[in-house]
Design an enzyme around this catalytic site. Structure first.
Site, PDB file in Angstrom:
ATOM      1  N   CYS A   1      -9.764   1.148   6.651  1.00  0.00           N
ATOM      2  CA  CYS A   1      -8.746   0.808   5.698  1.00  0.00           C
ATOM      3  C   CYS A   1      -9.247   0.581   4.337  1.00  0.00           C
ATOM      4  O   CYS A   1      -8.789   0.513   3.341  1.00  0.00           O
ATOM      5  CB  CYS A   1      -7.566  -0.376   5.997  1.00  0.00           C
TER       6      CYS A   1
ATOM      7  N   ASP B   1     -10.615  -2.238   3.352  1.00  0.00           N
ATOM      8  CA  ASP B   1     -10.741  -3.692   3.016  1.00  0.00           C
ATOM      9  C   ASP B   1     -12.095  -4.347   3.249  1.00  0.00           C
ATOM     10  O   ASP B   1     -12.844  -3.814   4.009  1.00  0.00           O
ATOM     11  CB  ASP B   1      -9.369  -4.520   3.849  1.00  0.00           C
TER      12      ASP B   1
ATOM     13  N   CYS C   1      -5.715  -5.994   1.438  1.00  0.00           N
ATOM     14  CA  CYS C   1      -4.197  -5.934   1.612  1.00  0.00           C
ATOM     15  C   CYS C   1      -4.124  -7.838   1.762  1.00  0.00           C
ATOM     16  O   CYS C   1      -4.750  -8.462   1.977  1.00  0.00           O
ATOM     17  CB  CYS C   1      -3.632  -5.145   2.581  1.00  0.00           C
TER      18      CYS C   1
ATOM     19  N   CYS D   1      -7.287  -6.378  10.803  1.00  0.00           N
ATOM     20  CA  CYS D   1      -7.492  -7.296   9.523  1.00  0.00           C
ATOM     21  C   CYS D   1      -8.034  -8.702  10.252  1.00  0.00           C
ATOM     22  O   CYS D   1      -9.069  -8.972   9.722  1.00  0.00           O
ATOM     23  CB  CYS D   1      -6.501  -7.721   8.616  1.00  0.00           C
TER      24      CYS D   1
END
Length: 326
Positions: free
Chosen positions: A54, A56, A81, A131
């Site tokens: 992603c 991140d 995010c 995450c």
């Protein structure tokens, strides 16, 4: 901001209030300087980790007390995010007052569970579970930096599901022990595949070397081979199971015995055979076979060879077996 307060019935309902609060009001965001670490009689460790799936990234700051190896300061910066911010904030909090060796045992599941409002309801949607994996990985990176080792040295087994941190060995064991037959059953027992689902089969947001579907297929095939081998080596009492098998199972059982005991003998003389069908005829099991190669023209196919095949199948499977060449 309360859970689901933005839009009723929207995606926000899939986030816990802990996550939403930490997204907007992280408690441990920031950095630690060399001077601050020195004032705590600690060494400063800075570790970066990014998620390829992603984009991140998170930076973790540790102040590790020199005398005790205890983490006396813990801060983070997140480049991603809101879920990445929330999970990084919780991860940073979980590290506090632990030794480095204790901190490296924190898993992404620990991070995710710490973000839940209630124990049985996931804190984030499945697609955001990665995450918490990133938060877990940056701990390993920080510990590896402190100890001067490769972060992969903390992984001793092949992880298949990064979200639930389930290893290949664990999956194989659970499938065998519980006779699991579907991906859904695997998810129920291990949580593997229950979150972002990238590990189930090709086509998810993150490519894998091996997927749950592969492991399930290979393990079920291995279980069948083990069952047939056990059946071929069964005692007379154990062989009674042949009568309760379905047609496909009977054919597989016969094939297993032929493969182990009969085919090597036939191949030595340039022949072979295949099982065509099995038909029940009152108390008998008539096994129809076709001779191949040299066996198809050998005169002993209806005498000595036939007797040897039939005797072997009777001995290993059932006394009521009859072999019928076609």
């Amino acid at each position: 901001m309360a859970k689901g307060s933005l839009v009723s019935g929207s995606i926000w309902d899939e986030y816990s209030s802990v996550v939403v609060n930490r997204m907007n009001n992280p408690q441990h965001q920031g950095h630690i300087t060399e001077e601050e670490a020195e004032a705590m009689n600690a060494s400063l460790i800075v570790a970066d980790f990014g998620a390829e799936s992603c984009g991140d990234a998170v930076r973790l700051y540790w102040a590790v007390e020199n005398d005790s190896e205890k983490i006396v300061g813990s801060k983070f910066k997140s480049f991603g995010c809101g879920t990445a911010i929330a999970s990084s904030d919780i991860m940073t909090e979980l590290c506090m007052n632990k030794t480095v060796d204790e901190a490296v045992k924190i898993t992404n599941i620990d991070v995710e569970k710490a973000m839940r409002d209630t124990p049985d309801v996931p804190a984030v949607p499945p697609q955001k579970m990665h995450c918490s994996v990133m938060a877990y990985d940056v701990i390993k990176k920080a510990a590896a930096t402190y100890k001067g080792v490769d972060m992969n040295s903390f992984e001793t087994e092949h992880i298949i599901c990064e979200c639930a941190r389930v290893t290949q060995d664990t999956l194989v064991d659970v499938i065998k022990i519980n006779d699991l037959k579907t991906i859904e059953e695997i998810a129920d027992f291990t949580k593997a595949g229950a979150f972002c689902k990238s590990c189930i089969k090709p086509g998810g947001h993150e490519a894998k070397d091996i997927y749950l579907s592969d492991i399930l297929k290979d393990t079920r095939e291995e279980m069948e081979r083990e069952r047939l081998t056990a059946l071929a080596n069964a005692t007379p009492d154990e062989k009674a199971d042949f009568a309760s098998m379905g047609l496909v199972q009977k054919i597989r059982a016969v094939d297993a015995v032929v493969e182990e005991y009969v085919r090597p003998m036939l191949i030595m003389d340039g022949g072979d055979m295949e099982v065509i069908d099995i038909k029940e005829n009152e108390e008998f099991y008539d096994i129809h076979i076709k001779y191949l190669g040299a066996c198809s023209t050998c005169s002993t196919g209806s005498t000595g060879t036939l007797f040897a095949i039939e005797s072997t199948l009777k001995q290993n499977l059932d006394d009521n077996i009859r072999v019928m060449p076609i």
